[in-house]
Design a protein around this motif. Structure first.
Motif, PDB file in Angstrom:
ATOM      1  N   GLY A   1       0.234  -1.069   0.489  1.00 43.70           N
ATOM      2  CA  GLY A   1       0.220  -0.160   0.065  1.00 43.70           C
ATOM      3  C   GLY A   1       0.586   1.420  -0.145  1.00 43.70           C
ATOM      4  O   GLY A   1       0.775   2.286  -1.082  1.00 43.70           O
ATOM      5  N   VAL A   2       1.442   1.400   0.555  1.00 45.56           N
ATOM      6  CA  VAL A   2       2.459   2.293   0.718  1.00 45.56           C
ATOM      7  C   VAL A   2       3.632   2.569  -0.502  1.00 45.56           C
ATOM      8  O   VAL A   2       3.312   3.587  -0.418  1.00 45.56           O
ATOM      9  N   LEU A   3       3.736   1.534  -1.475  1.00 44.81           N
ATOM     10  CA  LEU A   3       4.564   1.723  -2.202  1.00 44.81           C
ATOM     11  C   LEU A   3       2.920   2.312  -3.178  1.00 44.81           C
ATOM     12  O   LEU A   3       4.293   2.611  -4.746  1.00 44.81           O
ATOM     13  N   HIS A   4       2.231   2.109  -3.392  1.00 42.94           N
ATOM     14  CA  HIS A   4       1.539   2.016  -4.574  1.00 42.94           C
ATOM     15  C   HIS A   4       1.134   3.661  -4.046  1.00 42.94           C
ATOM     16  O   HIS A   4       1.162   4.504  -5.404  1.00 42.94           O
ATOM     17  N   ARG A   5       0.715   4.216  -2.448  1.00 46.96           N
ATOM     18  CA  ARG A   5       0.728   4.953  -2.796  1.00 46.96           C
ATOM     19  C   ARG A   5       2.043   6.472  -2.942  1.00 46.96           C
ATOM     20  O   ARG A   5       1.256   7.718  -3.543  1.00 46.96           O
ATOM     21  N   TYR A   6       3.037   6.068  -2.965  1.00 47.61           N
ATOM     22  CA  TYR A   6       3.780   7.229  -3.456  1.00 47.61           C
ATOM     23  C   TYR A   6       4.638   6.457  -4.727  1.00 47.61           C
ATOM     24  O   TYR A   6       5.340   7.332  -5.343  1.00 47.61           O
ATOM     25  N   GLN A   7       3.952   5.976  -5.899  1.00 52.03           N
ATOM     26  CA  GLN A   7       4.288   5.385  -6.695  1.00 52.03           C
ATOM     27  C   GLN A   7       5.029   5.011  -7.312  1.00 52.03           C
ATOM     28  O   GLN A   7       6.158   5.324  -8.191  1.00 52.03           O
ATOM     29  N   LEU A   8       6.180   3.816  -6.473  1.00 48.52           N
ATOM     30  CA  LEU A   8       6.945   3.362  -6.714  1.00 48.52           C
ATOM     31  C   LEU A   8       7.367   1.762  -6.408  1.00 48.52           C
ATOM     32  O   LEU A   8       6.410   1.166  -6.288  1.00 48.52           O
ATOM     33  N   SER A   9       7.901   1.543  -6.963  1.00 43.64           N
ATOM     34  CA  SER A   9       8.076  -0.161  -7.446  1.00 43.64           C
ATOM     35  C   SER A   9       8.864  -0.419  -6.482  1.00 43.64           C
ATOM     36  O   SER A   9      10.279  -0.073  -6.160  1.00 43.64           O
ATOM     37  N   ALA A  10       8.458  -2.595  -5.768  1.00 44.27           N
ATOM     38  CA  ALA A  10       9.754  -3.194  -4.644  1.00 44.27           C
ATOM     39  C   ALA A  10      10.267  -3.511  -5.233  1.00 44.27           C
ATOM     40  O   ALA A  10      10.458  -4.067  -6.955  1.00 44.27           O
ATOM     41  N   GLY A  11      11.571  -3.608  -4.971  1.00 46.09           N
ATOM     42  CA  GLY A  11      13.091  -4.004  -5.718  1.00 46.09           C
ATOM     43  C   GLY A  11      13.411  -5.363  -4.167  1.00 46.09           C
ATOM     44  O   GLY A  11      13.136  -5.724  -3.389  1.00 46.09           O
ATOM     45  N   THR A  12      14.918  -4.907  -4.610  1.00 47.07           N
ATOM     46  CA  THR A  12      15.482  -5.781  -3.329  1.00 47.07           C
ATOM     47  C   THR A  12      15.934  -4.545  -1.875  1.00 47.07           C
ATOM     48  O   THR A  12      16.661  -5.150  -1.052  1.00 47.07           O
ATOM     49  N   GLY A  13      16.000  -3.246  -2.587  1.00 46.33           N
ATOM     50  CA  GLY A  13      16.443  -2.435  -1.164  1.00 46.33           C
ATOM     51  C   GLY A  13      17.557  -2.110  -1.820  1.00 46.33           C
ATOM     52  O   GLY A  13      18.174  -0.795  -0.479  1.00 46.33           O
ATOM     53  N   ALA A  14      18.270  -2.670  -3.091  1.00 45.16           N
ATOM     54  CA  ALA A  14      20.176  -1.812  -3.054  1.00 45.16           C
ATOM     55  C   ALA A  14      19.943  -1.224  -4.180  1.00 45.16           C
ATOM     56  O   ALA A  14      19.277  -2.234  -4.664  1.00 45.16           O
ATOM     57  N   CYS A  15      21.447  -0.629  -3.718  1.00 42.81           N
ATOM     58  CA  CYS A  15      21.209  -0.062  -5.775  1.00 42.81           C
ATOM     59  C   CYS A  15      21.988  -1.092  -6.492  1.00 42.81           C
ATOM     60  O   CYS A  15      22.183  -1.756  -6.655  1.00 42.81           O
ATOM     61  N   THR A  16      21.278  -0.790  -7.831  1.00 41.67           N
ATOM     62  CA  THR A  16      21.262  -1.888  -8.767  1.00 41.67           C
ATOM     63  C   THR A  16      22.655  -1.175 -10.095  1.00 41.67           C
ATOM     64  O   THR A  16      23.377  -2.159 -10.791  1.00 41.67           O
ATOM     65  N   ALA A  17      23.339  -0.417  -9.118  1.00 45.01           N
ATOM     66  CA  ALA A  17      24.197  -0.417  -9.506  1.00 45.01           C
ATOM     67  C   ALA A  17      26.074  -0.511  -8.752  1.00 45.01           C
ATOM     68  O   ALA A  17      26.746  -1.356  -8.738  1.00 45.01           O
ATOM     69  N   CYS A  18      25.703  -0.031  -7.557  1.00 48.05           N
ATOM     70  CA  CYS A  18      26.962   0.159  -6.733  1.00 48.05           C
ATOM     71  C   CYS A  18      26.678  -1.449  -5.904  1.00 48.05           C
ATOM     72  O   CYS A  18      27.028  -1.891  -4.975  1.00 48.05           O
ATOM     73  N   GLY A  19      25.327  -1.414  -5.195  1.00 53.15           N
ATOM     74  CA  GLY A  19      24.506  -2.110  -5.013  1.00 53.15           C
ATOM     75  C   GLY A  19      24.915  -1.848  -3.379  1.00 53.15           C
ATOM     76  O   GLY A  19      24.368  -2.821  -1.735  1.00 53.15           O
TER      77      GLY A  19
END
Ligand SMILES: C[S@@+](CC[C@H](N)C(=O)[O-])C[C@H]1O[C@@H](n2cnc3c(N)ncnc32)[C@H](O)[C@@H]1O
Length: 804
Positions: A616-634
């Motif tokens: 619900g929180v992600l939806h409200r802020y139009q964010l999508s779920a991922g791993t919580g880590a940066c895709t470039a540097c981790g």
């Protein structure tokens, strides 16, 4: 607060036993049983079926006042305004036309409007011809109507001379009988006779046979054309002009559904076939290789209902834009539908005298989807199973089994209320007719026969026994997953919906978030156009709503499941999706991007909050779920800090932006209606939006689409403030963000480029002489943006791209 209708639906669905909602039949039976038991049904039905909606009831005073004001406007050479006033009068006057006096008055009004139409610049001759025919139909003894028709037909040049002469002679004869001034008509007859003699002489000299036989052969089709105009027999939207639902070809008895499908595909386009796939069921495919930018199929709705917006904007039959029509026609008996022509009025099967939808508010007060479904069920029952389109529609899937029990109960309640209201409307008008001593005519309709397609109350009575609550519920389900919203362009907001329609061939098209065809509407006609080359045998896929780039894959999939009950397996969603989407579009900045200390070596990667954050929180802020880590540097998101500081700031920015956008919309309306917007309100919105932008820039990845929306809002604000240069700067930023997310050649980017071009032109116009070089640079950039946009829009919309 719930409306009485919503309250009734909640009450009925609350009584439906969820365990009975396992099939359409049982849910419909349950809802039907409770519908009539609920005490508030009677109150709601009284409102839905009230007969005082007939504000068109003969109001002679209003008619005469409009006529008088129309004549005065004509005298001032304000032809458009005069035509509008005569139109307003015909709306009411038609109600009178069953009386001799009313018919005479209506003939004068149509004739006056015809004259206005011929005087407009440019003249609207086709409509003038139609109006003079309408005048003749009301009062064939009115000489001016014949005279006007002769003049309009002659100027148009599409009607044969002898027929025009016939009209002119008729006008002259009637004027002589009434001892009125014959000079204009006599002059016209003399001119037409001279023209005819000259043309006969020419054809005799040319040795093309006897003049007499030539005359007959030329006159016959032309006379038929005129008679057709007079009777309003043009066919539109698949309905014949008599208000009957059009028959079309029947499938021979005993033939299978494949034969029905072949007939339909032939009519829709020569390059189509149907194939079945494991992931998506049946679907349209290319029967031969198709090039990009080709119109490959067209379709007309099997059933449709206009939305509230649509009733204001388009013809109820063919959905032509009423703004383009100088001389609209109205239902003779109620204020609800408007038409672009007399032919479309005659072709509306739902607004014929005594029809159950005519003259009562229920058809406008129920949700458009309910009316569309009822019409679908009525039409299927009327046409019977040998009609190919009815057969194809019957074969469409429903999703009832996938609904959760409370949604199923709500839908069943809507079907029950819609059905019960229609049933009452039919029975009440039958009773009223019987009380007035009108016995049913000999041609009572039977479902499945041609007579069964007749509109009006006799046909409706015949349908009472075949259109059940179950049929309406099933139609509602079919509409929900197979229906299309008819929109004026590719804009998708619900406020733009003109109608809900079910297209028998187009409903076979499956969805892709990265489609290879685009769909557009010309009135009610749906056109399918390839936007990339499609090899033979490959599916034709259009986008049901969410496009790649517009949202993340999980967001699109959620939306498609919620609305259409399927898990999308298109090329943009499949396990190895086409690489389109960067996590940045809905992601946050990498935690090591750096703070306000200006540290160098910042990571440009994106991070998405982990799946443990509530959906619900992600939806409200139009964010999508991922791993919580940066895709470039981790680097990992520091969850405590994110939830305590960043999330509340993002929330505050979203709320402030929504309020500023609403304030700007109000200023926009004000500017359109009454001149410049209030400077202070716009400046306040600009301050708020700048603050939102700063907050969002601090936390969101620079390619996040939310930042684009803030830039768009700021561009709007600067536009209202008259600073087009600043507006253009924000549009450039927003365009750059869109270009990161959307696939190449996307219409979203093209529309934004077009908007930038318009803004740059305004900026160039506002630039002072001292900054001529800057103005030239704006114009040069505008040309480039326009060219890029045109190339994409032509591909999607063809020649009409310019109007969009
Ligand atoms: C408008 S119908 C299309 C015709 C349908 N396939 C049929 O057999 O009648 C929509 C339905 O087709 C299926 N469908 C369409 N596109 C799909 C896709 N990309 N992935 C999976 N199923 C899809 C879903 O079942 C959806 O509810």
């Amino acid at each position: 607060m719930q409306s009485p209708l919503q309250h009734l639906l909640t009450e009925i669905s609350g009584r439906v036993n969820p365990s009975e909602c396992t099939t359409i039949a049982t849910a419909a039976a349950e809802a039907a049983r409770h519908c009539l038991e609920v005490p508030s049904f009677a109150d709601v039905a009284a409102v839905l079926l009230a007969t005082n909606v007939q504000v068109c009831a003969a109001d002679e005073e209003h008619v005469l006042s409009c006529k008088q004001r129309g004549t005065a406007a004509f005298g001032r050479a304000q032809y458009k305004q005069a035509a509008q006033l005569f139109s307003e009068a015909t709306r009411y006057c038609d109600e009178l036309s069953s009386t001799d006096y009313g018919a005479v008055l209506a003939a004068r009004l149509y004739c006056n409007r015809a004259l206005c139409l011929t005087k407009m610049q440019p003249p609207r001759l086709q409509e003038a011809l139609q109006d003079s025919s309408a005048a003749i139909a009301c009062d064939p003894t009115f000489p001016k109507a014949w005279y006007r028709r002769a003049c309009a037909a002659r100027a148009l040049g599409t009607v044969a001379g002898p027929v025009v002469l016939q009209d002119a002679r008729r006008a002259l004869q009637l004027l002589q009988q009434a001892a009125q001034d014959t000079s204009a008509a006599a002059a016209l007859v003399a001119e037409l006779e001279a023209e005819q003699e000259a043309s006969e002489g020419a054809s005799t000299a040319g040795g093309t046979g006897s003049g007499t036989s030539n005359r007959h052969s030329a006159a016959a089709p032309a006379a038929a054309a005129l008679a057709a105009t007079a009777a309003g027999s043009a066919s539109a939207n698949g309905y014949a002009a008599t208000g009957k639902l059009s028959e079309g070809a029947l499938v021979p008895a005993g033939a299978d559904s494949a034969a029905a499908l072949r007939l339909l595909l032939q009519a829709a386009g020569q390059q189509l076939a149907v194939a079945e796939s494991e992931e998506a069921g049946r679907g349209l495919v290319a029967a031969a290789s198709l090039a990009a930018g080709q119109d490959v199929a067209q379709d007309q709705p099997f059933a449709h209902a206009l939305t509230k917006e649509g009733r204001r904007q388009v013809c109820a039959t063919c959905m032509a834009r009423l703004a383009d029509v100088a001389a609209p026609f109205y239902c003779r008996h109620c204020p609800m539908p408007s038409y672009c022509s007399a032919a479309c009025r005659a072709a509306d099967p739902y607004h014929q005298p005594g029809g159950a939808e005519c003259g009562r508010p229920w058809a406008a007060l129920l949700p458009a989807e309910a009316l569309a479904a009822l019409r679908l069920a009525r039409r299927m029952a009327a046409l019977g199973e040998r009609h190919p389109a009815a057969q194809q529609v019957a074969a469409l899937g429903t999703h009832f089994q996938e609904l959760d029990p409370s949604d199923a109960a709500q839908l069943a309640a809507l079907a029950a209320v819609t059905h019960a209201t229609w049933q009452r409307a039919v029975l009440e008008s039958a009773a009223a007719r019987a009380a007035a001593g009108q016995l049913p005519g000999g041609g009572a309709a039977h479902a499945g026969s041609a007579a069964g397609e007749e509109a009006g109350e006799e046909a409706e009575e015949a349908l009472l026994s075949c259109v059940t609550v179950e049929a309406v519920l099933s139609a509602l389900c079919r509409f929900q997953i197979n229906g299309l919203a008819v929109v004026p362009s590719q804009r998708r907001g619900s406020e733009d919906r003109l109608a809900l329609a079910l297209y028998p061939v187009a409903s076979l098209m499956n969805h892709s978030c990265l489609p290879n065809v685009a769909v557009r509407f010309e009135g009610s006609k749906l056109i399918v156009r390839t936007v990339e080359a499609v090899p033979a045998g490959q599916p034709l896929l259009h986008c049901y709503g969410p496009q790649a780039g517009e949202m993340t894959t999980p967001q699109r999939q959620r939306l498609l499941r919620a609305q259409y009950y399927f898990t999308c397996r298109c090329r943009a969603c499949s396990p190895a999706p086409v690489q389109l989407e960067s996590p940045a579009a809905a992601g946050l900045k990498c935690p090591s991007f750096g703070g306000s200390d200006g540290s160098a070596g910042r990571c440009a990667g994106a991070v998405q909050p982990p799946c443990s954050v509530a959906a619900g929180v992600l939806h409200r802020y139009q964010l999508s779920a991922g791993t919580g880590a940066c895709t470039a540097c981790g680097a990992r998101l520091v969850m405590d800090r994110w939830q305590e500081q960043q999330l509340p700031e993002l929330q505050a920015a979203a709320e402030a932006q929504a309020a500023a956008v609403a304030a700007l919309a109000q200023q926009d309306r004000q500017q359109q209606q009454a001149g410049p917007a209030a400077g202070a309100a716009v400046q306040q919105a600009i301050r708020t939006l700048r603050q939102c932008l700063r907050q969002r820039q601090q936390h969101l990845h620079p390619h996040n689409l939310l930042l684009g929306s803030t830039h768009d809002a700021l561009a709007h604000a600067w536009h209202l403030a008259g600073n087009h240069e600043a507006a253009a700067q924000h549009l450039r930023h927003s365009l750059a963000i869109l270009a990161h997310s959307y696939p190449p050649a996307s219409t979203a980017v093209a529309f934004q480029q077009r908007q930038l071009a318009e803004t740059l032109r305004l900026a160039a116009a506002a630039a002072s002489a001292a900054t001529a070089a800057a103005a030239e640079a704006f114009l040069c950039e505008a040309r480039q943006a326009d060219e890029a946009a045109e190339a994409v829009l032509q591909l999607h919309f063809g020649p009409e791209a310019r109007d969009r």
